[in-house]
Design an enzyme around this catalytic site. Structure first.
Site, short mmCIF file in Angstrom:
data_model
loop_
_atom_site.label_atom_id
_atom_site.label_comp_id
_atom_site.label_asym_id
_atom_site.label_seq_id
_atom_site.Cartn_x
_atom_site.Cartn_y
_atom_site.Cartn_z
N ARG A 70 -36.45 -11.59 34.07
CA ARG A 70 -36.97 -11.54 32.81
C ARG A 70 -35.76 -11.49 31.56
NH1 ARG A 70 -42.21 -9.94 32.83
NH2 ARG A 70 -42.80 -9.12 35.02
N ASP A 263 -43.57 5.36 52.17
CA ASP A 263 -42.14 5.03 51.99
C ASP A 263 -41.48 4.80 53.26
OD1 ASP A 263 -40.00 4.20 50.65
OD2 ASP A 263 -39.21 6.41 50.73
N HIS A 268 -40.88 1.94 58.79
CA HIS A 268 -39.96 2.29 59.49
C HIS A 268 -40.13 3.08 60.81
CE1 HIS A 268 -38.01 0.82 56.11
NE2 HIS A 268 -37.70 1.88 55.45
C1 BG6 Z 1 -36.20 2.60 52.27
C2 BG6 Z 1 -36.82 3.66 51.62
O1 BG6 Z 1 -37.05 1.74 53.08
O2 BG6 Z 1 -35.37 3.42 53.26
C3 BG6 Z 1 -35.99 4.63 51.03
O3 BG6 Z 1 -37.37 3.17 50.44
C4 BG6 Z 1 -34.81 5.44 52.10
O4 BG6 Z 1 -36.59 5.94 50.45
C5 BG6 Z 1 -34.55 4.19 52.76
O5 BG6 Z 1 -34.04 6.18 51.40
C6 BG6 Z 1 -33.82 4.70 54.03
O6 BG6 Z 1 -32.97 3.73 54.61
P1 BG6 Z 1 -31.78 4.11 55.59
O7 BG6 Z 1 -31.49 2.74 56.19
O8 BG6 Z 1 -30.50 4.76 54.70
O9 BG6 Z 1 -32.22 5.00 56.86
#
Ligand code: BG6
Length: 517
Positions: A70, A263, A268
């Site tokens: 933007r 999150d 993950h």
């Molecule tokens: C992200 C989350 O997907 O992964 C974050 O949104 C988190 O909140 C991050 O801090 C952690 O990733 P990594 O690679 O540091 O374990």
């Protein structure tokens, strides 16, 4: 007549022996980054693209990065912004010379995502900037580095302006969160499918770009040693910990909506469960691996309300100390409501209702402001059938296989040995494999690896539509139940601790404990 060696050699099931070693040079492309001036682009994307360039992984000529956002800015201002971002990211390979070569590939255009005008300009720019590959095709990658609510409008516009398929060979990369529940994910998938085919859609989970996460499959399916024991006959429980010492930093607005389940767990942790629990895939192509993971997500036992109440624990951090420094509680963070009930911690037990995993609990925990940053998976084996050594009333230290994803990438096997001189004493010993010590190489950072794979068109490390929806199916009832029952005790753990007491009790009441060392 029996099957001779010769016919066995020609079995189609053995053909994987002949997989050629991949030689792949990335051809010309244009990457259009929607939201190219935002946080994600500055902190992760641009440093990753720069690093690939300085490592000579990108074509020297014939690639362009066009940022669409933007804010009004000239190309020059945009380049300066990115230069600062790359320096701040701590990029070790930064040099003025490389930067000058690299920055010539960056351009910027400002526009409103919902308005037609930007896309008419975009079409013209793409056409001008993109060099055809050897087959005469123009390769375009769209990267959605925008808040999730902006994605549908952008996708619809790309479709309307013939930028999704049309004359180009396009791919689209979508960041998490992919929807906020099963229904919104399904709608988003439908929107995407109106414009793109599934094999053009690259849903990113950066955990899959981590070398040690990818290694889970290699470790499991290239070694007879453990795979024979990888089932409910020998495994007592699996524990997955994703602990972070950081808080929510500047992402209060996002985190208030997300919380720890959306999150970390929905993506993950589910991916880690998928890789640990999946059956051997039919091959190593993307869909074979993704098929097996989806089967696992679908076989996770659905949680009803009573289950959520009994087998999940939630928490929110209050003020505390991390590495000797005072840090604020979650409710004191910027953009967080003073009485927020958003969870920043979870401990829970999952069950996979499959032949292999019947009765084996998968304990997971994730949290912000834990004492340290660590992501690890512990596979705890059952006790031997008969106790011959040590004091016979004791439990033996269990055999554990610990896969540490970060910060130090290693695999540690815990086992018992005879303690020297003592006639009947067992000593818990460890066999350690460390990536750093074994290989003197620095693997690609997750974003680098995933960008390369997208440029190659390899979908293995990206999440498929049915996978995303199945992962939401697992967590939706948990989120709903937590929303129904307000937590009255938040904040219930101090920053710098391992979460609320109930997280310990979750395992203790089943005669287990979190494995920490
Ligand atoms: C992200 C989350 O997907 O992964 C974050 O949104 C988190 O909140 C991050 O801090 C952690 O990733 P990594 O690679 O540091 O374990």
């Amino acid at each position: 007549m029996g099957i001779g060696l010769d016919s066995a050699m020609h079995s189609k099931f053995l053909q994987t022996c002949d997989i050629p070693v991949e030689q792949y040079a990335i051809g010309p492309f244009t990457m259009v980054i929607f939201g190219g001036a935002g946080d994600l682009s500055r902190k992760k994307l641009m440093p990753a693209i720069y690093h690939l360039f300085s490592d000579n992984e990108l074509p020297k000529e014939g690639f362009s990065v066009l940022s669409f956002a933007r804010r009004e800015m000239t190309d020059e201002q945009y380049r300066n912004l990115m230069k600062e971002a790359i320096k701040e990211s701590g990029e070790s390979s930064f040099s003025e010379q490389t930067w000058n070569d690299f920055s010539a590939h960056l351009t910027y255009m400002s526009g409103r995502f919902e308005e037609d005008k930007g896309y008419i300009d975009l079409l013209e720019k793409i056409d001008r900037l993109t060099v055809p590959d050897n087959n005469g095709r123009k390769n375009i990658i769209y990267y959605m580095a925008v808040p999730p609510e902006s994605t549908p409008a952008i996708v619809a516009q790309l479709n309307r302006h013939n930028l999704a398929k049309g004359n180009y060979r396009t791919r689209i990369i979508i960041e998490k969160p992919f929807g906020k529940d099963r229904e919104s994910a399904r709608k988003l998938n439908m929107t995407l499918h109106e414009a793109f085919d599934e094999n053009q859609i690259f849903r990113i989970d950066h955990y899959l770009g981590k070398e040690t996460v990818q290694n889970i499959i290699f470790f499991r399916f290239s070694n007879t040693l453990y795979e024979q024991l990888w089932n409910c006959r020998y495994i007592d429980n699996v524990q997955i910990t994703v602990a972070e010492s950081i808080g929510i930093e500047t992402r209060g607005n996002f985190y208030e909506q997300a919380g720890v389940v959306r999150d970390i767990v929905q993506n993950h942790i589910m991916q880690l469960i998928g890789l640990i629990a999946m059956e051997p895939p039919l091959g190593i192509e993307a869909d074979s691996i993704r098929d097996e993971k989806v089967k696992i997500f679908r076989s996770i036992q659905p949680m009803n309300e009573a289950y959520v109440d009994n087998f999940t624990v939630r928490g929110q951090y209050g003020p505390g100390k991390i590495n000797g420094m005072n840090v604020p509680g979650y409710r004191q963070e910027k953009s967080v409501a003073p009485g927020s009930t958003t969870p920043t911690f979870i401990a829970a037990k999952f069950h996979i209702a499959s032949w292999r995993w019947a009765g084996v609990p998968f304990y997971i925990r994730a949290g912000k402001r834990m004492p340290k940053r660590t992501t690890e998976i512990c596979i705890q084996l059952k006790q031997p059938p008969l106790k011959l050594f040590g004091r016979t009333c004791d439990m033996l230290e269990p055999n554990v296989l610990k896969i540490t994803i970060q910060p130090e990438e290693k695999i540690v096997a815990h086992f018992g040995v005879k303690y020297p001189y003592a006639p009947n004493q067992i000593y818990p010993a460890k066999m350690i494999f460390s990536y750093k010590e074994a290989f003197n190489v620095t693997p690609h950072a997750p974003y680098e690896r995933l960008l390369i794979d997208c440029m190659k068109g390899d979908l293995t490390l990206f999440v498929r539509q049915d996978g995303v929806e199945a992962m939401w199916d697992v967590v939706d009832p948990l989120i709903a139940r937590w929303q129904q029952t307000a937590p009255l005790d938040f904040p219930n753990y101090a920053a710098g601790t391992w979460g609320p007491q109930e997280a310990e009790a979750l395992l203790e009441k089943e005669g287990r404990r979190w494995i920490t060392e």
